[in-house]
Design an enzyme around this catalytic site. Structure first.
Site, PDB file in Angstrom:
ATOM      1  N   HIS A 106       0.838  -1.196   0.000  1.00 28.04           N
ATOM      2  CA  HIS A 106       0.000   0.000   0.000  1.00 28.04           C
ATOM      3  C   HIS A 106       0.874   1.248   0.000  1.00 28.04           C
ATOM      4  O   HIS A 106       2.080   1.190   0.233  1.00 28.04           O
ATOM      5  CB  HIS A 106      -0.892   0.034   1.246  1.00 28.04           C
ATOM      6  CG  HIS A 106      -1.721  -1.186   1.423  1.00 28.04           C
ATOM      7  ND1 HIS A 106      -2.111  -1.657   2.658  1.00 28.04           N
ATOM      8  CD2 HIS A 106      -2.233  -2.056   0.521  1.00 28.04           C
ATOM      9  CE1 HIS A 106      -2.836  -2.752   2.510  1.00 28.04           C
ATOM     10  NE2 HIS A 106      -2.920  -3.021   1.232  1.00 28.04           N
ATOM     11  N   HIS A 172      -9.827 -14.320   5.578  1.00 26.35           N
ATOM     12  CA  HIS A 172      -9.144 -13.718   4.434  1.00 26.35           C
ATOM     13  C   HIS A 172      -9.394 -14.567   3.207  1.00 26.35           C
ATOM     14  O   HIS A 172      -9.293 -15.796   3.255  1.00 26.35           O
ATOM     15  CB  HIS A 172      -7.644 -13.595   4.691  1.00 26.35           C
ATOM     16  CG  HIS A 172      -6.926 -12.787   3.646  1.00 26.35           C
ATOM     17  ND1 HIS A 172      -6.524 -13.322   2.443  1.00 26.35           N
ATOM     18  CD2 HIS A 172      -6.570 -11.471   3.618  1.00 26.35           C
ATOM     19  CE1 HIS A 172      -5.932 -12.381   1.727  1.00 26.35           C
ATOM     20  NE2 HIS A 172      -5.954 -11.244   2.410  1.00 26.35           N
TER      21      HIS A 172
END
Length: 428
Positions: A106, A172
């Site tokens: 990110h 996840h």
């Protein structure tokens, strides 16, 4: 009426559960923890799993590094980090402490985001470094992963006298669960290592699914990376839909994480109700901020979809697409099959950013028609990526029924990333 989270509010689905309409909600929606958040965290630190207390482990250590999730994850660090610091100072008041923000791939967290996440009091006590996966000079080579990829990790972590991680555990969609070993890979790994770990062959594995870690090749490489990097102690919490802590585990990076995952499984696992039409969401803001993230909610629908079902994905996407790479990896191909063929022909070392998300979406589109209820500004983008767009939930449902029939069975998943949808045998 069934309420579906959408941005900071809700959309109302004009259906009532019963008959051919089923609603899948996590058992945790009614869970009441025995204690306040701070108490739960303290109790876990005082009773670590398969590990000495952190206060004992820090004795004689001059530099302690705490890996912390970044601004994209709703980890309640204003609660967890002060309690970690308290434990460390109890055993070693003079130790140098660095928080290493695990951005993965990110963008770096801004100073404002760091203040919001940790609070000024914490920032005054520690040094904070933000991981930058593209900066090769900040990485250390630790050998080859079991799969063959090179393991490059932030050198701050490798050079620490004691490496600790804080985070949270949730389902996840390809690593099984978040938390634990994910603090290292992808958290503080080089972009080269992350891309290899997220390669097309691994993503295509039937074990790379929500709630599955056994035989999951992505998880196995992550485990090895965390051990090789020297991760020694974790503090992982579980949060509910209101982002409040309902459970906490601390201690050995593998054993404590395994216990936390077992708790999450018990609170989120639901049996699939295969249906002709499946409606899912990303649980509202902040997780439905873009189309890229919305693929996660679609995988829950995929797990409860009958053959050739229609999936309706409800996601506000206030920040738009979520990445140009993601868009072009599907839109630049004439069909999902053409895109999938390209992904599967890509060598692990040649994996490109966002390929995994596009591959998972292509997998869904090869089996199901997808209608996205979202911001009208994304209508063209959605269609270019081989999906359908609907301005309202009502129109999406009407269109789905026109394809599957007025008597089509319907499964509704109000929080698609907050559940583990299991088919027979416990696999999604």
């Amino acid at each position: 009426m069934i309420k579906l989270p959408y941005d900071t509010g809700y959309l109302e689905l004009p259906l009532d559960p019963g008959g051919r309409v089923h609603v899948l909600t996590a058992p945790s929606s009614g869970y009441r923890p025995e204690g306040r958040p701070e108490e739960l965290v303290r109790q876990s630190l005082q009773n670590p799993v398969s590990s000495p207390p952190l206060s004992a482990m820090v004795a004689g250590k001059s530099h302690i590094v705490i890996i912390s999730s970044d601004h994209t994850r709703p980890v309640p660090s204003r609660i967890t980090v002060p309690l970690l610091l308290e434990e460390i100072k109890k055993g070693n008041p003079r130790a140098k402490i660095t928080i290493l923000v695990a951005t993965g791939m990110h963008r770096p967290s801004t100073p404002e985001e760091l203040t919001q996440k940790f609070g000024e009091e914490v920032l005054e006590q520690v040094t904070v470094k933000v991981h930058r996966s593209q900066e090769d000079e900040e990485m250390t080579f630790l050998g080859n992963l079991p799969s063959g990829g090179e393991l490059w990790v932030n050198k701050l972590a490798v050079e620490a006298d004691l490496l600790v991680a804080e985070g949270f555990i949730e389902p996840h969609f390809f690593a099984g669960f978040s938390g634990g070993r994910k603090s290292v890979l992808p958290g503080i790994a080089s972009h080269k290592t992350v891309l290899y770990n997220h390669n097309a062959r691994f993503i295509a594995s039937p074990y790379a699914r929500t709630g599955i870690m056994e035989n999951n090749p992505i998880h196995e490489d992550m485990l090895w990376a965390a051990e090789r990097a020297g991760l020694s102690f974790i503090l992982n919490v579980v949060i509910n839909s209101q982002k409040k802590i309902i459970h906490s585990v601390a201690g050995h990076p593998v054993e404590a994480h395994r216990q936390g995952c077992a708790f999450v499984h018990g609170q989120t696992a639901v049996k699939a109700r295969p249906a002709d039409i499946v409606i899912s969401t990303n649980g509202g803001y902040p997780l439905d901020q873009n189309l890229y993230q919305s693929v996660k909610g679609m995988t829950a629908a995929e797990a409860s979809a009958a053959p050739e079902a229609v999936i309706i994905m409800v996601s506000r996407c206030r920040d738009g697409l979520g990445g140009d790479h993601f868009f072009h990896l599907l839109a630049d191909y004439p069909s999902p099959q053409a895109a999938m063929d390209r992904f599967l022909a890509t060598a692990a070392g040649d994996t490109v950013p966002d390929q995994w998300q596009a591959q998972i979406l292509a997998r869904i589109l090869l089996k199901h028609r997808v209608i996205v209820v979202t911001d009208p500004a994304l209508a063209g983008t959605v269609r270019q990526m081989h999906m359908d767009y609907a301005p309202t939930l009502e129109e999406a449902l009407q269109r789905a029924r026109s394809m599957k029939g007025r008597d089509a069975s319907i499964t509704v998943i109000p929080d698609g990333i907050g559940v583990i949808v299991e088919q027979d045998g416990g696999k999604v």
